[in-house]
Design an enzyme around this catalytic site. Sequence first.
Site, mmCIF file in Angstrom:
data_model
loop_
_atom_site.group_PDB
_atom_site.id
_atom_site.type_symbol
_atom_site.label_atom_id
_atom_site.label_comp_id
_atom_site.label_asym_id
_atom_site.label_seq_id
_atom_site.Cartn_x
_atom_site.Cartn_y
_atom_site.Cartn_z
ATOM 1 N N SER A 1 10.650 6.243 9.616
ATOM 2 C CA SER A 1 10.025 5.864 10.884
ATOM 3 C C SER A 1 10.473 4.451 11.238
ATOM 4 O O SER A 1 10.414 3.544 10.411
ATOM 5 C CB SER A 1 8.500 5.899 10.714
ATOM 6 N N GLU B 1 0.829 -1.205 0.000
ATOM 7 C CA GLU B 1 0.000 0.000 0.000
ATOM 8 C C GLU B 1 0.864 1.256 0.000
ATOM 9 O O GLU B 1 1.927 1.280 0.615
ATOM 10 C CB GLU B 1 -0.851 0.038 1.281
ATOM 11 N N CYS C 1 3.103 8.448 1.724
ATOM 12 C CA CYS C 1 3.443 7.480 2.765
ATOM 13 C C CYS C 1 3.813 6.178 2.033
ATOM 14 O O CYS C 1 2.985 5.576 1.350
ATOM 15 C CB CYS C 1 2.237 7.298 3.669
ATOM 16 N N CYS D 1 5.572 -7.351 7.462
ATOM 17 C CA CYS D 1 6.550 -6.847 8.440
ATOM 18 C C CYS D 1 6.855 -7.938 9.445
ATOM 19 O O CYS D 1 5.980 -8.713 9.830
ATOM 20 C CB CYS D 1 6.000 -5.621 9.163
ATOM 21 N N CYS E 1 -1.961 1.538 7.950
ATOM 22 C CA CYS E 1 -1.165 0.716 7.052
ATOM 23 C C CYS E 1 -1.535 -0.757 7.198
ATOM 24 O O CYS E 1 -1.712 -1.261 8.280
ATOM 25 C CB CYS E 1 0.328 0.956 7.261
ATOM 26 N N CYS F 1 3.873 -5.768 15.826
ATOM 27 C CA CYS F 1 3.255 -4.896 16.834
ATOM 28 C C CYS F 1 1.759 -5.223 16.881
ATOM 29 O O CYS F 1 1.123 -5.405 15.832
ATOM 30 C CB CYS F 1 3.477 -3.426 16.496
ATOM 31 N N CYS G 1 -1.045 -3.209 14.894
ATOM 32 C CA CYS G 1 -0.753 -2.868 13.502
ATOM 33 C C CYS G 1 -1.219 -3.966 12.545
ATOM 34 O O CYS G 1 -0.849 -5.141 12.701
ATOM 35 C CB CYS G 1 0.748 -2.652 13.356
HETATM 36 N N1 SAH Z 1 7.630 0.045 10.852
HETATM 37 C C1 SAH Z 1 7.786 1.428 11.027
HETATM 38 C C2 SAH Z 1 7.082 2.260 9.973
HETATM 39 C C3 SAH Z 1 5.731 1.815 9.530
HETATM 40 S S1 SAH Z 1 4.443 2.000 10.675
HETATM 41 C C4 SAH Z 1 7.371 1.813 12.426
HETATM 42 O O1 SAH Z 1 6.769 1.011 13.118
HETATM 43 O O2 SAH Z 1 7.688 2.929 12.821
HETATM 44 C C5 SAH Z 1 4.213 3.765 10.740
HETATM 45 C C6 SAH Z 1 3.564 4.257 12.020
HETATM 46 O O3 SAH Z 1 2.192 3.841 12.087
HETATM 47 C C7 SAH Z 1 4.247 3.714 13.269
HETATM 48 O O4 SAH Z 1 4.431 4.704 14.241
HETATM 49 C C8 SAH Z 1 3.240 2.677 13.714
HETATM 50 O O5 SAH Z 1 3.405 2.348 15.052
HETATM 51 C C9 SAH Z 1 1.935 3.345 13.376
HETATM 52 N N2 SAH Z 1 0.776 2.448 13.386
HETATM 53 C C10 SAH Z 1 0.739 1.125 13.177
HETATM 54 N N3 SAH Z 1 -0.506 0.650 13.299
HETATM 55 C C11 SAH Z 1 -1.285 1.710 13.603
HETATM 56 C C12 SAH Z 1 -2.684 1.869 13.878
HETATM 57 N N4 SAH Z 1 -3.506 0.834 13.856
HETATM 58 N N5 SAH Z 1 -3.134 3.103 14.175
HETATM 59 C C13 SAH Z 1 -2.291 4.160 14.186
HETATM 60 N N6 SAH Z 1 -0.982 4.076 13.942
HETATM 61 C C14 SAH Z 1 -0.478 2.871 13.657
HETATM 62 FE FE1 SF4 Z 2 5.951 -3.434 11.565
HETATM 63 FE FE2 SF4 Z 2 3.596 -2.299 11.995
HETATM 64 FE FE3 SF4 Z 2 5.322 -2.591 14.016
HETATM 65 FE FE4 SF4 Z 2 5.842 -0.808 12.065
HETATM 66 S S1 SF4 Z 2 4.119 -0.756 13.504
HETATM 67 S S2 SF4 Z 2 7.271 -2.319 12.966
HETATM 68 S S3 SF4 Z 2 4.957 -1.882 10.290
HETATM 69 S S4 SF4 Z 2 4.369 -4.245 12.871
#
Ligand code: SAH
Ligand code: SF4
Length: 384
Positions: free
Chosen positions: A220, A100, A119, A126, A363, A130, A133
């Site tokens: 990020s 995406e 973005c 990934c 994302c 997390c 996410c």
């Molecule tokens: N992997 C990197 C970059 C991609 S995620 C990282 O984790 O920083 C980009 C941002 O979106 C990160 O700060 C992540 O924690 C946040 N993010 C992930 N899932 C989300 C959600 N459901 N709502 C809001 N932010 C989210």
């Molecule tokens: Fe991976 Fe999502 Fe965690 Fe970023 S926030 S490191 S994309 S699992």
Amino acid sequence: MTPNSSTQPKTDLLALTLPQLQQWLKERGEAPFRAKQLFNWLYRQLENDFSAMSNLPLSLRERLAEEACIGPTIIRSELHSKDDRTRKILLELSDGKLVESVLMLYPPIGDSSSRATVCVSSQAGCAYGCTFCATGQMGFDRHLSAGEIVAQVLFFARELRKEPWTAAGLPGTAAIDHITNIVLMGMGEPLHNYTNVLQALRILNSSDGFNLGARHMTVSTVGLVPAIRKLSQENLQVNLAISLHAPTDELRSQTMPVNRKYPLSELMAACKDYIASTRRQVTFEYVLLSGVNDTMEYGQKLAELLAPLKQFAHVNCIPVNVTTASYQTPGPDAIRAFRNILFEHGISNSVRAERGDDIAAACGQLRTRFENSRKKTELPVVTP
Ligand code: SAH
Ligand code: SF4
């Protein structure tokens, strides 16, 4: 690389810096000035059809069509939010993987002019899992090549060039026809794909081509300590954003498994050293999960954690975009109260405005939705 009729893999030109393109053409007996001409077509004219590159000899154009390509081009889905300030695409890579990319358009505010921010995804899936996410829940497929990263930016650059954007309801404001910023906040962990991400940023930064200033680029990261240290030594002035999301090891390890490998003490030490060597501010992203990490107690702990970084720390509060039933977005009062604690401790902070909810903006959400619907019926290719 994609296979061509002679089964030789095609070279993706978007993965090459100008010197590498020069070398590639030299190996094919072409003069060095052809590389600049070609680079100009790719990044200034935003051309994606070799046959239209009119100042290149026909024989070279034919050879390029045979041996090279200009990034992946299949768009499986393109969605625009109702206000048209958020646009999202699902890009199909040569091996069928889907990623995406999002374009976010901002009207001028005060002294600052309009912005068009892409973005960008750095990986398909990934590896870091997390819990809040959608991408993290997919698991890891593969790294993207530099060309696959660059292609996402060029897609939206072409779209804006063809049809510049003006915010509806703001007559008289100048239309925006180019990309002003990129953030590596799409799918994947950019510092896990360090080499290709840095290559893509250098290509987009090149003053002979796309010429986007490094200060307009943000990487990020989930907090990969050795890579943060490496980034601080690069000769590239990109912005760094750290996904912090919790101020204690206990809480952070619950939502972000990476914290067990790189706990907060190591992460904060790396940030401190990063600031010392770059003199640049670091943004700390903090996804607000209602009742989990947004209590007064955690606000206080967050302020204490960041206090030693003084004016070099900025917190970006992000109300969670709900992807699973386990988390809820806090209401406006809770967000205000949390931010007030930070303000009281002199920690600069902002809140990310929610946008694009109607097009699955967090994302990984669009791909998840797409793959669920694909199980039922194959969706068509939107643009060739
Ligand atoms: N992997 C990197 C970059 C991609 S995620 C990282 O984790 O920083 C980009 C941002 O979106 C990160 O700060 C992540 O924690 C946040 N993010 C992930 N899932 C989300 C959600 N459901 N709502 C809001 N932010 C989210
Ligand atoms: Fe991976 Fe999502 Fe965690 Fe970023 S926030 S490191 S994309 S699992």
